[in-house]
Design a protein around this motif. Structure first.
Motif, PDB file in Angstrom:
ATOM      1  N   THR A  85     -17.249   5.467   1.442  1.00  0.00           N
ATOM      2  CA  THR A  85     -16.918   4.048   1.301  1.00  0.00           C
ATOM      3  C   THR A  85     -15.946   3.529   2.351  1.00  0.00           C
ATOM      4  OG1 THR A  85     -15.067   4.473  -0.209  1.00  0.00           O
ATOM      5  CG2 THR A  85     -17.261   4.204  -1.182  1.00  0.00           C
ATOM      6  N   SER A  86     -15.272   4.428   3.074  1.00  0.00           N
ATOM      7  CA  SER A  86     -14.247   4.045   4.063  1.00  0.00           C
ATOM      8  C   SER A  86     -13.160   3.182   3.437  1.00  0.00           C
ATOM      9  CB  SER A  86     -14.884   3.296   5.231  1.00  0.00           C
ATOM     10  OG  SER A  86     -15.841   4.093   5.883  1.00  0.00           O
ATOM     11  N   SER A  87     -12.795   3.507   2.188  1.00  0.00           N
ATOM     12  CA  SER A  87     -11.757   2.721   1.509  1.00  0.00           C
ATOM     13  C   SER A  87     -10.359   3.050   2.011  1.00  0.00           C
ATOM     14  CB  SER A  87     -11.818   2.960  -0.004  1.00  0.00           C
ATOM     15  OG  SER A  87     -11.499   4.305  -0.308  1.00  0.00           O
ATOM     16  N   LYS A  88     -10.213   4.196   2.678  1.00  0.00           N
ATOM     17  CA  LYS A  88      -8.929   4.594   3.244  1.00  0.00           C
ATOM     18  C   LYS A  88      -9.087   4.842   4.741  1.00  0.00           C
ATOM     19  CE  LYS A  88      -6.737   4.666  -0.709  1.00  0.00           C
ATOM     20  NZ  LYS A  88      -6.404   5.924  -1.401  1.00  0.00           N
ATOM     21  N   SER A 117       0.883  -1.172   0.000  1.00  0.00           N
ATOM     22  CA  SER A 117       0.000   0.000   0.000  1.00  0.00           C
ATOM     23  C   SER A 117       0.915   1.215   0.000  1.00  0.00           C
ATOM     24  CB  SER A 117      -0.920   0.027   1.215  1.00  0.00           C
ATOM     25  OG  SER A 117      -1.683   1.220   1.242  1.00  0.00           O
ATOM     26  N   GLN A 118       0.999   1.893  -1.136  1.00  0.00           N
ATOM     27  CA  GLN A 118       1.984   2.966  -1.266  1.00  0.00           C
ATOM     28  C   GLN A 118       1.788   4.057  -0.224  1.00  0.00           C
ATOM     29  OE1 GLN A 118       2.806   4.194  -5.374  1.00  0.00           O
ATOM     30  NE2 GLN A 118       1.834   2.324  -6.073  1.00  0.00           N
ATOM     31  N   GLY A 119       0.547   4.451  -0.013  1.00  0.00           N
ATOM     32  CA  GLY A 119       0.284   5.475   1.000  1.00  0.00           C
ATOM     33  C   GLY A 119       0.093   4.904   2.386  1.00  0.00           C
ATOM     34  N   GLY A 120      -0.151   3.581   2.472  1.00  0.00           N
ATOM     35  CA  GLY A 120      -0.295   2.932   3.771  1.00  0.00           C
ATOM     36  C   GLY A 120      -1.641   3.132   4.433  1.00  0.00           C
ATOM     37  N   HIS A 121      -2.632   3.599   3.675  1.00  0.00           N
ATOM     38  CA  HIS A 121      -3.946   3.891   4.246  1.00  0.00           C
ATOM     39  C   HIS A 121      -5.051   2.999   3.695  1.00  0.00           C
ATOM     40  CE1 HIS A 121      -2.943   7.680   6.449  1.00  0.00           C
ATOM     41  NE2 HIS A 121      -1.946   7.689   5.586  1.00  0.00           N
ATOM     42  N   SER A 122      -4.721   2.032   2.859  1.00  0.00           N
ATOM     43  CA  SER A 122      -5.736   1.175   2.252  1.00  0.00           C
ATOM     44  C   SER A 122      -6.398   0.296   3.311  1.00  0.00           C
ATOM     45  CB  SER A 122      -5.096   0.293   1.176  1.00  0.00           C
ATOM     46  OG  SER A 122      -6.032  -0.658   0.704  1.00  0.00           O
ATOM     47  N   TYR A 123      -7.704   0.454   3.450  1.00  0.00           N
ATOM     48  CA  TYR A 123      -8.462  -0.284   4.472  1.00  0.00           C
ATOM     49  C   TYR A 123      -8.290  -1.793   4.297  1.00  0.00           C
ATOM     50  CZ  TYR A 123     -12.482  -2.400   6.814  1.00  0.00           C
ATOM     51  OH  TYR A 123     -13.278  -3.203   7.589  1.00  0.00           O
ATOM     52  N   GLU A 138       5.008   5.465   3.213  1.00  0.00           N
ATOM     53  CA  GLU A 138       4.681   6.316   4.369  1.00  0.00           C
ATOM     54  C   GLU A 138       4.904   5.515   5.641  1.00  0.00           C
ATOM     55  OE1 GLU A 138       0.974   9.048   6.000  1.00  0.00           O
ATOM     56  OE2 GLU A 138       1.079   8.545   3.867  1.00  0.00           O
ATOM     57  N   LEU A 139       6.010   5.804   6.332  1.00  0.00           N
ATOM     58  CA  LEU A 139       6.425   4.981   7.458  1.00  0.00           C
ATOM     59  C   LEU A 139       5.713   5.322   8.764  1.00  0.00           C
ATOM     60  CD1 LEU A 139      10.250   4.674   6.716  1.00  0.00           C
ATOM     61  CD2 LEU A 139       8.365   3.139   6.084  1.00  0.00           C
ATOM     62  N   ASP A 140       4.842   6.337   8.753  1.00  0.00           N
ATOM     63  CA  ASP A 140       4.012   6.599   9.922  1.00  0.00           C
ATOM     64  C   ASP A 140       2.531   6.399   9.590  1.00  0.00           C
ATOM     65  OD1 ASP A 140       3.671   8.753   8.259  1.00  0.00           O
ATOM     66  OD2 ASP A 140       4.015  10.297   9.778  1.00  0.00           O
ATOM     67  N   SER A 141       2.276   5.609   8.583  1.00  0.00           N
ATOM     68  CA  SER A 141       0.910   5.326   8.139  1.00  0.00           C
ATOM     69  C   SER A 141       0.274   4.253   9.017  1.00  0.00           C
ATOM     70  CB  SER A 141       0.926   4.855   6.685  1.00  0.00           C
ATOM     71  OG  SER A 141       1.611   3.613   6.586  1.00  0.00           O
ATOM     72  N   PRO A 142      -1.051   4.087   8.925  1.00  0.00           N
ATOM     73  CA  PRO A 142      -1.714   3.005   9.660  1.00  0.00           C
ATOM     74  C   PRO A 142      -1.131   1.629   9.346  1.00  0.00           C
ATOM     75  CG  PRO A 142      -3.352   4.552   8.851  1.00  0.00           C
ATOM     76  CD  PRO A 142      -2.032   4.979   8.266  1.00  0.00           C
ATOM     77  N   LEU A 143      -0.763   1.374   8.081  1.00  0.00           N
ATOM     78  CA  LEU A 143      -0.188   0.084   7.718  1.00  0.00           C
ATOM     79  C   LEU A 143       1.141  -0.125   8.423  1.00  0.00           C
ATOM     80  CD1 LEU A 143      -0.093  -2.531   6.065  1.00  0.00           C
ATOM     81  CD2 LEU A 143       0.944  -1.229   4.195  1.00  0.00           C
TER      82      LEU A 143
END
Length: 356
Positions: A352-355, A93-99, A121-126
């Motif tokens: 959609t809460s996709s992110k 997940s490039q941005g790290g936010h993909s649900y 993104e190293l501080d992302s949810p992922l």
């Protein structure tokens, strides 16, 4: 905000940055995991990340000597959770936010599976929920329509596979060095490839701007390029687009051929070049606009084709053959006055809460 074209022009520096920090990005993390028992790899990705994974897939399969497959995170998380004990998962997940990716990684880790999470993104949810985080080695892409990020994911997966192959004793040091030298050759050639691609797009823009449907056909590593063509034309130009594997196109989609279609072959000059030539021969009898983007020099080159003139292993062709495709999508979007700086549907993620 940078454009798709800006990011395409940054690809040489991004590639070089990844190569310069190869050990820090991948080697140290892979060493922390017992990879000698791995007997298969599953890559979880969607959208452009999935396209990139298909671009790296044939190379990974060859150097690892293992089954490597790509799965959609949502389908896997909801229906395909029968993961083998010795499977290595790579979640992208490039941005790290993909649900769907975040949820899947949590489930895989809770079940005791080893997962490498690849993100910029190293501080992302992922990154926060992952046991093993791999940095893509580039900044977060400002554009919602990723281009350089797609290309860097291909390079990352290729380098990750070389790292694992070395640790498993699958490749000799000489073989690894030879592959790295070919990648260096690609990086060195990128400015010329970008220039040739820009010139080609400019020359053909008037034809492409009238297209009602663009179809991209590839095979091997360039199947991922064809898929990315479908994604980017659909996203950025907002007309009908197909991205098909060579044989897949020949088993049905050709029946939907329309005289106004434009078909672009992504030709790595590989194992299926002759088969690809037969399909082109057929198409040229039925539609007016058939184009080919060649990886290297080709005697079949026509005036309207593009020759990138790089003699390289066909399995590495995806590292540079998407450049003209991304540039085409960008220039067509601008020709049609489409604003790529702002989302056409800003309420989408909220509804959609996709992110995350």
């Amino acid at each position: 905000m940078k454009s798709i074209e800006d990011y395409v022009n940054l690809e040489p520096s991004f590639y070089q940055g990844v190569l310069d920090h190869y050990d820090d990005l991948f080697v140290s993390t892979v060493k922390d995991v017992e990879v000698t028992k791995i007997d298969n790899i599953v890559i979880y990705a969607t959208g452009s990340s999935s396209n990139a994974a298909y671009g790296a897939l044939p190379f990974m399969s060859k150097v690892l000597g293992l089954p490597v497959q790509i799965q959609e995170p949502s389908i896997s998380g909801n229906y395909l959770m029968n993961v083998s004990e010795n499977s290595l998962s790579i979640a992208i997940s490039q941005g790290g936010h993909s649900y769907s990716v975040v949820e899947l990684v949590q489930r895989l880790q809770q079940a005791g599976h080893v997962v490498f999470s690849l993100t910029s993104e190293l501080d992302s949810p992922l990154a926060e929920i992952s046991d093993h985080v791999l940095s893509m080695g580039m900044p977060v892409e400002e554009m919602p329509y990723v281009s350089a990020g797609y290309s860097v994911v291909i390079l990352d997966l290729i380098l990750i596979s070389l790292t694992i192959a070395r640790q498993k004793g699958q490749l000799s040091e000489k073989e690894i060095k030879d592959y790295l030298q070919q990648i260096d050759q690609i990086v060195e050639a990128l400015p010329s490839i970008i220039s040739k691609s820009t010139e080609w797009v400019t020359k053909q823009l008037s034809i492409f701007s009238n297209a009602k449907r663009l179809s991209f056909v590839g095979y091997g590593a360039t199947y991922g390029v064809a898929r990315e063509g479908e994604t980017k034309i659909t996203e950025a130009v907002r007309i009908s687009a197909w991205g098909k594997e060579l044989e897949e196109y020949m088993h049905g989609p050709y029946l939907g051929l329309n005289n106004e279609d434009i078909v672009i072959f992504i030709e790595p000059n590989g194992k299926l070049a002759e088969r690809s030539g037969l399909l082109k021969k057929f198409l040229n009898q039925h539609i007016q606009h058939v184009y080919t983007i060649y990886a290297n020099h080709n005697q079949s080159l026509l005036e309207h084709d593009l020759e990138l003139d790089l003699e390289i292993d066909e399995l590495l062709a995806s590292l540079f053959m998407t450049i003209p495709v991304h540039l085409l999508a960008y220039r067509l979007s601008q020709e049609k006055g489409i604003d790529l700086q702002h989302s056409a549907y800003p309420d989408f993620d909220k509804i959609t809460s996709s992110k995350i």
